[in-house]
Design a protein around this motif. Structure first.
Motif, PDB file in Angstrom:
ATOM      1  N   TYR A 240    -121.477 -77.269  24.457  1.00  0.00           N
ATOM      2  CA  TYR A 240    -122.763 -77.028  23.807  1.00  0.00           C
ATOM      3  C   TYR A 240    -123.286 -78.368  23.298  1.00  0.00           C
ATOM      4  CZ  TYR A 240    -126.418 -75.070  20.938  1.00  0.00           C
ATOM      5  OH  TYR A 240    -127.644 -74.780  20.405  1.00  0.00           O
ATOM      6  N   ARG A 241    -124.494 -78.729  23.693  1.00  0.00           N
ATOM      7  CA  ARG A 241    -125.081 -80.019  23.322  1.00  0.00           C
ATOM      8  C   ARG A 241    -124.101 -81.181  23.454  1.00  0.00           C
ATOM      9  NH1 ARG A 241    -128.950 -78.013  18.520  1.00  0.00           N
ATOM     10  NH2 ARG A 241    -130.662 -77.400  19.882  1.00  0.00           N
ATOM     11  N   GLY A 242    -123.448 -81.252  24.577  1.00  0.00           N
ATOM     12  CA  GLY A 242    -122.587 -82.387  24.883  1.00  0.00           C
ATOM     13  C   GLY A 242    -121.239 -82.368  24.213  1.00  0.00           C
ATOM     14  N   GLN A 243    -120.917 -81.279  23.499  1.00  0.00           N
ATOM     15  CA  GLN A 243    -119.611 -81.201  22.831  1.00  0.00           C
ATOM     16  C   GLN A 243    -118.843 -79.959  23.292  1.00  0.00           C
ATOM     17  OE1 GLN A 243    -119.987 -81.554  18.538  1.00  0.00           O
ATOM     18  NE2 GLN A 243    -121.734 -82.934  18.754  1.00  0.00           N
ATOM     19  N   VAL A 244    -117.510 -80.087  23.282  1.00  0.00           N
ATOM     20  CA  VAL A 244    -116.675 -78.942  23.657  1.00  0.00           C
ATOM     21  C   VAL A 244    -116.601 -77.977  22.474  1.00  0.00           C
ATOM     22  CG1 VAL A 244    -114.359 -78.186  24.332  1.00  0.00           C
ATOM     23  CG2 VAL A 244    -115.293 -80.318  25.264  1.00  0.00           C
ATOM     24  N   MET A 245    -117.010 -76.742  22.718  1.00  0.00           N
ATOM     25  CA  MET A 245    -116.937 -75.698  21.689  1.00  0.00           C
ATOM     26  C   MET A 245    -115.616 -74.946  21.785  1.00  0.00           C
ATOM     27  SD  MET A 245    -119.800 -75.770  19.991  1.00  0.00           S
ATOM     28  CE  MET A 245    -119.629 -77.547  20.146  1.00  0.00           C
ATOM     29  N   GLY A 300    -125.386 -84.212  12.719  1.00  0.00           N
ATOM     30  CA  GLY A 300    -124.213 -83.933  11.890  1.00  0.00           C
ATOM     31  C   GLY A 300    -123.788 -82.493  11.953  1.00  0.00           C
ATOM     32  N   GLY A 301    -122.594 -82.228  11.456  1.00  0.00           N
ATOM     33  CA  GLY A 301    -122.094 -80.858  11.394  1.00  0.00           C
ATOM     34  C   GLY A 301    -121.858 -80.252  12.755  1.00  0.00           C
ATOM     35  N   CYS A 302    -121.802 -78.924  12.766  1.00  0.00           N
ATOM     36  CA  CYS A 302    -121.599 -78.207  14.018  1.00  0.00           C
ATOM     37  C   CYS A 302    -122.922 -78.133  14.776  1.00  0.00           C
ATOM     38  CB  CYS A 302    -121.099 -76.783  13.733  1.00  0.00           C
ATOM     39  SG  CYS A 302    -121.040 -75.766  15.219  1.00  0.00           S
ATOM     40  N   PRO A 303    -122.933 -78.507  16.056  1.00  0.00           N
ATOM     41  CA  PRO A 303    -124.197 -78.504  16.806  1.00  0.00           C
ATOM     42  C   PRO A 303    -124.771 -77.102  16.990  1.00  0.00           C
ATOM     43  CG  PRO A 303    -122.334 -78.942  18.273  1.00  0.00           C
ATOM     44  CD  PRO A 303    -121.794 -78.980  16.865  1.00  0.00           C
ATOM     45  N   GLU A 318    -119.839 -80.592   7.983  1.00  0.00           N
ATOM     46  CA  GLU A 318    -118.646 -81.067   8.687  1.00  0.00           C
ATOM     47  C   GLU A 318    -118.607 -80.577  10.128  1.00  0.00           C
ATOM     48  OE1 GLU A 318    -114.265 -80.267   7.650  1.00  0.00           O
ATOM     49  OE2 GLU A 318    -115.189 -80.945   5.770  1.00  0.00           O
ATOM     50  N   ARG A 319    -118.500 -81.522  11.053  1.00  0.00           N
ATOM     51  CA  ARG A 319    -118.343 -81.124  12.455  1.00  0.00           C
ATOM     52  C   ARG A 319    -116.945 -80.559  12.625  1.00  0.00           C
ATOM     53  NH1 ARG A 319    -119.099 -85.194  17.687  1.00  0.00           N
ATOM     54  NH2 ARG A 319    -117.770 -84.051  19.140  1.00  0.00           N
ATOM     55  N   PRO A 320    -116.819 -79.316  13.072  1.00  0.00           N
ATOM     56  CA  PRO A 320    -115.479 -78.735  13.186  1.00  0.00           C
ATOM     57  C   PRO A 320    -114.677 -79.400  14.301  1.00  0.00           C
ATOM     58  CG  PRO A 320    -117.160 -77.165  13.922  1.00  0.00           C
ATOM     59  CD  PRO A 320    -117.884 -78.381  13.470  1.00  0.00           C
ATOM     60  N   ALA A 321    -113.429 -79.735  13.992  1.00  0.00           N
ATOM     61  CA  ALA A 321    -112.545 -80.293  15.016  1.00  0.00           C
ATOM     62  C   ALA A 321    -111.986 -79.145  15.851  1.00  0.00           C
ATOM     63  CB  ALA A 321    -111.404 -81.052  14.358  1.00  0.00           C
ATOM     64  N   LEU A 322    -111.546 -79.467  17.077  1.00  0.00           N
ATOM     65  CA  LEU A 322    -110.907 -78.442  17.903  1.00  0.00           C
ATOM     66  C   LEU A 322    -109.575 -78.059  17.275  1.00  0.00           C
ATOM     67  CD1 LEU A 322    -111.592 -79.891  21.469  1.00  0.00           C
ATOM     68  CD2 LEU A 322    -112.377 -77.664  20.655  1.00  0.00           C
ATOM     69  N   CYS A 332    -114.603 -74.448  15.649  1.00  0.00           N
ATOM     70  CA  CYS A 332    -115.378 -73.598  14.747  1.00  0.00           C
ATOM     71  C   CYS A 332    -114.611 -73.466  13.456  1.00  0.00           C
ATOM     72  CB  CYS A 332    -115.612 -72.229  15.372  1.00  0.00           C
ATOM     73  SG  CYS A 332    -116.432 -71.053  14.289  1.00  0.00           S
ATOM     74  N   HIS A 333    -115.306 -73.596  12.315  1.00  0.00           N
ATOM     75  CA  HIS A 333    -114.625 -73.435  11.024  1.00  0.00           C
ATOM     76  C   HIS A 333    -114.182 -71.994  10.800  1.00  0.00           C
ATOM     77  CE1 HIS A 333    -115.451 -77.477   9.773  1.00  0.00           C
ATOM     78  NE2 HIS A 333    -116.769 -77.329   9.875  1.00  0.00           N
ATOM     79  N   TYR A 334    -114.840 -71.047  11.465  1.00  0.00           N
ATOM     80  CA  TYR A 334    -114.601 -69.637  11.135  1.00  0.00           C
ATOM     81  C   TYR A 334    -114.029 -68.783  12.266  1.00  0.00           C
ATOM     82  CZ  TYR A 334    -117.201 -71.004   7.052  1.00  0.00           C
ATOM     83  OH  TYR A 334    -117.589 -71.650   5.914  1.00  0.00           O
ATOM     84  N   ALA A 335    -113.779 -69.401  13.432  1.00  0.00           N
ATOM     85  CA  ALA A 335    -113.242 -68.616  14.561  1.00  0.00           C
ATOM     86  C   ALA A 335    -111.877 -68.035  14.195  1.00  0.00           C
ATOM     87  CB  ALA A 335    -113.133 -69.469  15.805  1.00  0.00           C
TER      88      ALA A 335
END
Ligand code: ADP
Ligand code: MG
Length: 335
Positions: A240-245, A300-303, A318-322, A332-335
């Motif tokens: 999503y927007r160039g980042q792995v979700m 910034g943060g989650c895209p 905060e951009r969530p790390a994998l 995702c912070h909440y997955a």
């Protein structure tokens, strides 16, 4: 019968463990200089590996950076950061001579077969071209082209015809034949079946699967439709927007998606059964995921946070790390 020496066994084990392709923290920005620095990265820190014989599916909406990743691997787009290794060899900034050497091993099938088939050349000439570049004689190249055409389900006589004399599905078979004629190790399929109707799509997907199994090929299989990717891929990477979700085994990602974006993508994927289609639509509506058009990018943060039903202040900060959730990696912070 010969007995393998320990050195041989070691190197064989090393070859098995070594990925076919390793993409690490890949960043791609379009444009040059200050303009590029100011623009959001089209690919923003993407990592994944493809094992020998493995198919990795790359999915995401239009504009998420899928083709850019494919082009960077193929050397068709300059890389701004990170690295790409092919069989342990760093090809991130391979020069023209190195790329030529790789050209036979690393091939592509694109959505539009016209991009690899010159309409003014016969099919035979298009198929022979990559072989001729590698020193194969004209007679041998023609013979190989005929054999390859038969393999993809077309008559040998097709060598003397022009691309315009074939249907879209047949042209895509010819593009597959051209990609595979040099016996590559890794094939990047970028929306290779997306322009085809459903039944032709299934035929070409089956062909790609058969060729993979026969030849032990690795594929990077790119598509916007997760149901198409699911058919071929052992592992799926969701962009999503160039980042792995999210990334993980295909069954885990497609059957029990963890990231709200993957859940929306699965719910949005078309299915041939109307009852299931209706059910997916209601799931999609119940999730409350906003459409892409309704939000603009914020840094910034989650895209995904502006479209996400679960988003909180944390997601903006905060951009969530994998992290690993039930066998998949999920950002995702909440997955
Ligand atoms: P996808 O294949 O997932 O649809 P792309 O990799 O084509 O996505 O595009 C990713 C992003 O990069 C998009 O925002 C797109 O507008 C941008 N982009 C793609 N190609 C170019 C280019 N040649 N010049 C500038 N921006 C580009
Ligand atoms: Mg694309």
């Amino acid at each position: 019968m010969s007995i393998a020496t320990p050195e041989l066994q070691d190197s064989a084990a090393g070859a098995l463990a070594r990925p076919m392709l390793e993409v690490k923290d890949l960043v791609v920005r379009y444009g040059r200089g200050r303009k590029a620095a100011a623009a959001p990265a089209a690919v923003d820190g993407v990592s994944f590996t493809i094992a020998p014989g493995e198919t990795v599916g790359l999915v995401g909406e239009s504009g998420s950076g899928k083709s850019t990743i494919g082009k960077a691997i193929l050397g068709l787009q300059a890389v701004s950061g990170g690295s790409i290794e092919y069989q342990g060899q760093d090809i991130t900034r391979a020069n023209a001579a190195q790329r030529r050497k790789l050209g036979g091993e690393l091939r592509a099938v694109f959505q539009d077969p016209n991009s690899s088939l010159n309409p003014r050349n016969t099919v035979g000439a298009s198929l022979a071209e990559p072989l001729r570049l590698r020193g194969v004689s004209a007679a041998d190249a023609r013979e190989k082209a005929q054999v390859m055409l038969e393999r993809v389900g077309l008559p040998r006589e097709a060598v003397d015809r022009y691309p315009s004399q074939f249907s879209g599905g047949q042209r895509q078979r010819i593009a597959v034949a051209r990609a595979l004629i040099c016996e590559p190790q890794l094939v990047v399929c970028d929306e290779a079946v997306s322009a085809l109707d459903l039944s032709t799509q299934a035929q070409v997907l089956n062909l790609l699967a058969d060729l993979r199994d026969e030849r032990g090929l690795s594929y990077l299989f790119i598509a916007h439709d997760i149901s198409v990717v699911q058919f071929l891929a052992q592992r799926v990477v969701v962009l999503y927007r160039g980042q792995v979700m999210e990334s993980g085994p295909a069954a885990a990602v497609t059957e029990s998606p963890k990231h709200p974006f993957t859940q929306a993508l699965v719910a949005a994927s078309p299915v041939p059964r109307p009852a299931e289609q209706a059910e997916r639509r209601s799931v999609r509506e119940a999730m409350g995921v906003r459409t892409a058009a309704s939000v603009s990018a914020a840094p910034g943060g989650c895209p995904f946070r502006q479209r996400c039903p679960l988003a909180t202040e944390l997601c903006a900060a905060e951009r969530p790390a994998l992290r690993t959730v039930g066998g998949s990696d999920v950002a995702c912070h909440y997955a």
